[in-house]
Scaffold this motif. Structure first.
Motif, PDB file in Angstrom:
ATOM      1  N   ILE A 151       0.749  -1.355   0.014  1.00 48.44           N
ATOM      2  CA  ILE A 151       0.057   0.042  -0.044  1.00 48.44           C
ATOM      3  C   ILE A 151       0.934   1.177   0.072  1.00 48.44           C
ATOM      4  CG2 ILE A 151      -1.980   1.023   0.878  1.00 48.44           C
ATOM      5  CD1 ILE A 151      -2.505  -1.762   0.100  1.00 48.44           C
ATOM      6  N   LEU A 152       1.823   1.331  -0.797  1.00 45.13           N
ATOM      7  CA  LEU A 152       2.665   2.427  -1.001  1.00 45.13           C
ATOM      8  C   LEU A 152       2.377   2.830  -2.468  1.00 45.13           C
ATOM      9  CD1 LEU A 152       5.655   1.161   0.757  1.00 45.13           C
ATOM     10  CD2 LEU A 152       4.537   3.331   1.306  1.00 45.13           C
ATOM     11  N   LYS A 153       1.951   4.275  -2.953  1.00 50.03           N
ATOM     12  CA  LYS A 153       1.559   4.707  -3.873  1.00 50.03           C
ATOM     13  C   LYS A 153       2.764   4.588  -5.189  1.00 50.03           C
ATOM     14  CE  LYS A 153      -0.295   8.948  -5.888  1.00 50.03           C
ATOM     15  NZ  LYS A 153      -0.585  10.149  -5.389  1.00 50.03           N
ATOM     16  N   LYS A 154       3.954   4.977  -4.775  1.00 48.33           N
ATOM     17  CA  LYS A 154       4.703   5.135  -5.713  1.00 48.33           C
ATOM     18  C   LYS A 154       5.257   3.602  -6.242  1.00 48.33           C
ATOM     19  CE  LYS A 154       9.040   6.399  -4.600  1.00 48.33           C
ATOM     20  NZ  LYS A 154      10.072   7.193  -4.037  1.00 48.33           N
ATOM     21  N   ALA A 155       5.443   2.726  -5.503  1.00 53.02           N
ATOM     22  CA  ALA A 155       6.007   1.393  -6.052  1.00 53.02           C
ATOM     23  C   ALA A 155       4.771   0.758  -6.774  1.00 53.02           C
ATOM     24  CB  ALA A 155       6.209   0.430  -4.795  1.00 53.02           C
ATOM     25  N   ALA A 156       3.482   0.891  -6.147  1.00 53.48           N
ATOM     26  CA  ALA A 156       2.274   0.286  -6.822  1.00 53.48           C
ATOM     27  C   ALA A 156       2.239   0.857  -8.361  1.00 53.48           C
ATOM     28  CB  ALA A 156       1.077   0.645  -6.031  1.00 53.48           C
ATOM     29  N   ALA A 157       2.371   1.993  -8.531  1.00 55.52           N
ATOM     30  CA  ALA A 157       2.292   2.728  -9.931  1.00 55.52           C
ATOM     31  C   ALA A 157       3.388   2.048 -10.982  1.00 55.52           C
ATOM     32  CB  ALA A 157       2.338   4.091  -9.963  1.00 55.52           C
ATOM     33  N   ARG A 158       4.500   2.055 -10.140  1.00 54.12           N
ATOM     34  CA  ARG A 158       5.922   1.915 -11.108  1.00 54.12           C
ATOM     35  C   ARG A 158       5.991   0.167 -11.346  1.00 54.12           C
ATOM     36  NH1 ARG A 158      10.868   4.595  -7.571  1.00 54.12           N
ATOM     37  NH2 ARG A 158      10.781   6.697  -8.528  1.00 54.12           N
ATOM     38  N   GLU A 159       5.650  -0.703 -10.630  1.00 54.04           N
ATOM     39  CA  GLU A 159       5.552  -2.105 -10.972  1.00 54.04           C
ATOM     40  C   GLU A 159       4.630  -2.424 -11.791  1.00 54.04           C
ATOM     41  OE1 GLU A 159       5.513  -3.554  -6.783  1.00 54.04           O
ATOM     42  OE2 GLU A 159       3.336  -3.300  -6.570  1.00 54.04           O
TER      43      GLU A 159
ATOM     44  N   SER B  56      -8.862  -5.178  -3.777  1.00 57.75           N
ATOM     45  CA  SER B  56      -8.198  -5.201  -2.331  1.00 57.75           C
ATOM     46  C   SER B  56      -6.930  -4.384  -2.438  1.00 57.75           C
ATOM     47  CB  SER B  56      -8.067  -6.506  -1.703  1.00 57.75           C
ATOM     48  OG  SER B  56      -7.791  -6.304  -0.316  1.00 57.75           O
ATOM     49  N   GLU B  57      -5.710  -4.898  -2.007  1.00 58.65           N
ATOM     50  CA  GLU B  57      -4.490  -4.223  -2.503  1.00 58.65           C
ATOM     51  C   GLU B  57      -4.661  -3.827  -3.859  1.00 58.65           C
ATOM     52  OE1 GLU B  57       0.383  -4.795  -2.309  1.00 58.65           O
ATOM     53  OE2 GLU B  57      -0.928  -6.633  -1.794  1.00 58.65           O
ATOM     54  N   GLY B  58      -4.880  -5.060  -4.662  1.00 54.60           N
ATOM     55  CA  GLY B  58      -5.161  -4.809  -6.196  1.00 54.60           C
ATOM     56  C   GLY B  58      -5.809  -3.496  -6.668  1.00 54.60           C
ATOM     57  N   GLY B  59      -6.851  -3.216  -5.824  1.00 54.54           N
ATOM     58  CA  GLY B  59      -7.764  -2.177  -6.059  1.00 54.54           C
ATOM     59  C   GLY B  59      -6.922  -0.604  -5.880  1.00 54.54           C
ATOM     60  N   TYR B  60      -6.256  -0.864  -4.916  1.00 49.96           N
ATOM     61  CA  TYR B  60      -5.320   0.353  -4.585  1.00 49.96           C
ATOM     62  C   TYR B  60      -4.360   0.467  -5.517  1.00 49.96           C
ATOM     63  CZ  TYR B  60      -1.773   3.276  -2.151  1.00 49.96           C
ATOM     64  OH  TYR B  60      -0.940   4.141  -1.916  1.00 49.96           O
ATOM     65  N   ASN B  61      -3.580  -0.621  -5.779  1.00 53.23           N
ATOM     66  CA  ASN B  61      -2.721  -0.543  -7.128  1.00 53.23           C
ATOM     67  C   ASN B  61      -3.202  -0.334  -8.561  1.00 53.23           C
ATOM     68  OD1 ASN B  61      -1.018  -1.430  -4.937  1.00 53.23           O
ATOM     69  ND2 ASN B  61      -0.184  -3.251  -6.244  1.00 53.23           N
ATOM     70  N   ALA B  62      -4.433  -0.580  -8.792  1.00 50.38           N
ATOM     71  CA  ALA B  62      -5.188  -0.492 -10.067  1.00 50.38           C
ATOM     72  C   ALA B  62      -5.457   1.190 -10.141  1.00 50.38           C
ATOM     73  CB  ALA B  62      -6.377  -1.072 -10.178  1.00 50.38           C
ATOM     74  N   LEU B  63      -5.708   1.773  -8.972  1.00 52.89           N
ATOM     75  CA  LEU B  63      -5.964   3.178  -9.035  1.00 52.89           C
ATOM     76  C   LEU B  63      -4.729   3.862  -9.310  1.00 52.89           C
ATOM     77  CD1 LEU B  63      -7.985   5.152  -9.119  1.00 52.89           C
ATOM     78  CD2 LEU B  63      -8.123   5.523  -6.548  1.00 52.89           C
ATOM     79  N   ALA B  64      -3.401   3.550  -8.464  1.00 48.19           N
ATOM     80  CA  ALA B  64      -2.113   4.075  -8.548  1.00 48.19           C
ATOM     81  C   ALA B  64      -1.694   4.093  -9.970  1.00 48.19           C
ATOM     82  CB  ALA B  64      -1.423   3.521  -7.584  1.00 48.19           C
ATOM     83  N   MET B  65      -1.857   2.902 -10.559  1.00 47.92           N
ATOM     84  CA  MET B  65      -1.395   2.625 -12.173  1.00 47.92           C
ATOM     85  C   MET B  65      -2.013   3.641 -12.990  1.00 47.92           C
ATOM     86  SD  MET B  65      -1.620  -0.865 -14.278  1.00 47.92           S
ATOM     87  CE  MET B  65      -0.804  -0.813 -15.704  1.00 47.92           C
ATOM     88  N   ALA B  66      -3.516   3.691 -12.859  1.00 47.99           N
ATOM     89  CA  ALA B  66      -4.164   4.516 -13.719  1.00 47.99           C
ATOM     90  C   ALA B  66      -3.620   5.816 -13.661  1.00 47.99           C
ATOM     91  CB  ALA B  66      -5.715   4.226 -13.291  1.00 47.99           C
ATOM     92  N   GLU B  67      -3.569   6.434 -12.480  1.00 53.55           N
ATOM     93  CA  GLU B  67      -3.004   8.014 -12.463  1.00 53.55           C
ATOM     94  C   GLU B  67      -1.635   8.150 -13.014  1.00 53.55           C
ATOM     95  OE1 GLU B  67      -1.986  11.287  -9.124  1.00 53.55           O
ATOM     96  OE2 GLU B  67      -2.347   9.278  -8.457  1.00 53.55           O
ATOM     97  N   ASP B  68      -0.862   6.965 -12.985  1.00 51.95           N
ATOM     98  CA  ASP B  68       0.500   7.154 -13.579  1.00 51.95           C
ATOM     99  C   ASP B  68       0.156   7.187 -14.986  1.00 51.95           C
ATOM    100  OD1 ASP B  68       3.325   5.922 -14.668  1.00 51.95           O
ATOM    101  OD2 ASP B  68       3.630   6.829 -12.701  1.00 51.95           O
ATOM    102  N   VAL B  69      -0.544   6.031 -15.583  1.00 55.02           N
ATOM    103  CA  VAL B  69      -0.802   5.995 -17.012  1.00 55.02           C
ATOM    104  C   VAL B  69      -1.116   7.283 -17.600  1.00 55.02           C
ATOM    105  CG1 VAL B  69      -1.998   4.861 -18.816  1.00 55.02           C
ATOM    106  CG2 VAL B  69      -1.023   3.306 -17.041  1.00 55.02           C
ATOM    107  N   GLU B  70      -2.218   7.899 -17.065  1.00 59.90           N
ATOM    108  CA  GLU B  70      -2.788   8.982 -17.686  1.00 59.90           C
ATOM    109  C   GLU B  70      -1.771  10.099 -17.598  1.00 59.90           C
ATOM    110  OE1 GLU B  70      -7.656   8.544 -16.692  1.00 59.90           O
ATOM    111  OE2 GLU B  70      -6.412  10.243 -15.612  1.00 59.90           O
ATOM    112  N   LYS B  71      -0.817  10.526 -16.621  1.00 63.32           N
ATOM    113  CA  LYS B  71       0.063  11.441 -16.577  1.00 63.32           C
ATOM    114  C   LYS B  71       1.335  11.219 -17.343  1.00 63.32           C
ATOM    115  CE  LYS B  71      -1.198  13.231 -11.670  1.00 63.32           C
ATOM    116  NZ  LYS B  71      -0.759  13.190 -10.434  1.00 63.32           N
TER     117      LYS B  71
END
Length: 446
Positions: free
Chosen positions: A180-188, A217-232
């Motif tokens: 549940i760490l935003k930067k790593a969730a998006a990067r990986e 669950s954790e994947g829901g968190y990671n999915a949202l973090a990934m989406a933000e990174d993809v959009e940006k």
């Protein structure tokens, strides 16, 4: 926050027209996989399953009336990424690519459709603790009959399905998982996407560059973090068509406000313990010994990748399985965390852990892509308010966002003593909802 993959077999799908809609060619991204995206280290083919075998599995497990299926190739992808600590790492995951039969291609042509091309779906798995549960390891050890999401997303639906193992599992299993760490969730996840696209480009898979993102669950968190990174940072390479975060802890601080209550019985101690271990490992200004009662050695053993939930509870002194105590709702929060830490967290807005949790909240941006927050209303691990609150924030900012509550009454209520939660039981219904929603987007219905 644990996701049992076997539960997905129970999904009952209403996907009429799903197969015929696969690989639509509109809304394409740019064919630009080269140079800067080439972070692929190694690709190992694990399975190569033909369409007739898949059709039989689909008949047995998903849809007895299905007329067609895709074969698939399952590939373990090893790729370069950067960890939460900004250090280079080699991570891994599973890529499952659909293979269309000549008959299916002919069918498309007979219907006036363009040749089949592949849409991508990156699915982020729920919380795991044992390395054996990582997607690439599960595929190796269990093969076709047990890797259900490959059947659902690829063999039946025709997506190229991308499943990051996450740092801390698979090829990077000697590293502490950044939980549940935003930067790593998006990067990986984004780096797994890049490596998968490179592999598919190199092996002549015809991509249409549409991307869908899901996770539970954790994947829901990671999915949202990934989406933000993809959009940006990645919107020139793919067209993000839809995002389905399911039952994730999107506002970490708000969830901690609920769970860090000294005398409250912890529903799922391993979740809170993993948060503490992860945050104190990756933030130098937070010490585990200042907040937790079990020792560092206990945490290191518990989260070494060898154990699942109940053994973790036992190692941390929060369960006694021999006497029917599995650690669920049987131990107060102050048996895991020190009273002094809990009191300061609740009463001091400058508490260091509160600040770190706030840094990792995911509700402080506005998505441009379609988004559907899906969750059971009586979720007993992640409060439904996590989905409701972020939906309201995004909606107020003008986002194209949907909230899909799932009533508990429709669930099968198949529980056992080691997984006694609506949160886990909701997985099949949530995924069925997400995949149907993706189908509607891909069909152009919404």
């Amino acid at each position: 926050m644990y996701l049992k993959k076997s539960a997905v077999y129970a999904v009952s799908l209403s996907l009429i027209g799903f197969m015929s809609a696969c690989g639509v060619s509109g809304n394409d991204g740019t064919d630009s996989v080269s140079g800067d995206l080439n972070n692929l280290v190694k690709a190992t083919v694990i399975d190569d399953i033909n369409a007739s075998t898949m059709l039989q599995v689909i008949h047995d497990k998903i849809d007895p009336n299905a007329l067609n299926a895709f074969g698939y190739k399952a590939i373990k992808i090893s790729y370069k990424t950067v960890g939460q600590d900004d250090k280079p790492a080699v991570a891994s995951g599973l890529l499952v690519i659909p293979t269309a039969t000549a008959q299916y291609q002919q069918y498309r042509l007979s219907q006036g459709k363009q040749p089949f091309s592949v849409s991508m779906l990156c699915n982020n798995h729920g919380t795991i603790f044992a390395d054996s549960e990582a997607p690439s390891n599960t595929e190796v050890s269990n093969g076709l009959p047990d890797y259900t999401q490959a059947v659902l997303m690829t063999g039946y639906a025709g997506f190229a399905a991308i499943y990051p193992d996450y740092i801390g599992f698979g090829d990077s299993n000697t590293t502490v998982h950044p939980y549940i760490l935003k930067k790593a969730a998006a990067r990986e996840a984004v780096d797994m996407l890049k490596a998968s696209m490179t592999y598919m480009k190199n092996t002549n898979v015809v991509l249409n560059y549409q991307l869908y993102i899901s996770g539970y669950s954790e994947g829901g968190y990671n999915a949202l973090a990934m989406a933000e990174d993809v959009e940006k940072n990645f919107s020139d390479k793919v067209n993000l068509m839809g995002v389905a975060p399911m039952a994730g802890p999107y506002n970490v601080e708000a969830l901690a406000d609920v769970d860090l209550n000294a005398t409250q019985a912890m529903a799922y101690p391993a979740f809170l313990a993993d948060l503490a271990y992860s945050y104190t490992h990756y933030y130098n200004d937070v010490n585990l010994s200042d907040i937790a009662i079990p020792s560092l050695a206990q945490f290191q053993l518990a989260f070494s990748g060898q154990y699942d939930t109940v053994p973790i509870h036992t190692i941390l002194g929060l369960a006694d399985p021999a006497n029917g105590d599995y650690g669920f709702y049987t131990h107060a929060t102050n048996e895991l965390f020190k009273d002094s830490f809990i009191s300061d967290y609740q009463n001091n807005q400058n508490n260091i852990m509160r600040q770190k949790f706030a840094e990792n909240n995911l509700d402080n941006w506005t998505p441009r892509s379609k988004m559907n927050f899906i969750q059971c209303v009586d979720d007993d691990i992640i409060p439904f308010s996590e989905s409701n609150d972020i939906y309201n924030k995004f909606k107020a900012n003008g986002a194209d966002v949907t909230l899909t509550p799932i009533p508990t009454g429709i669930l099968s209520q198949q529980k056992d003593a080691t997984h006694p939660f609506v949160h886990v039981n909701c997985v099949p219904a949530a995924y069925a909802t997400a995949v149907k929603w993706f189908a509607e987007i891909r069909n152009g219905d919404i």
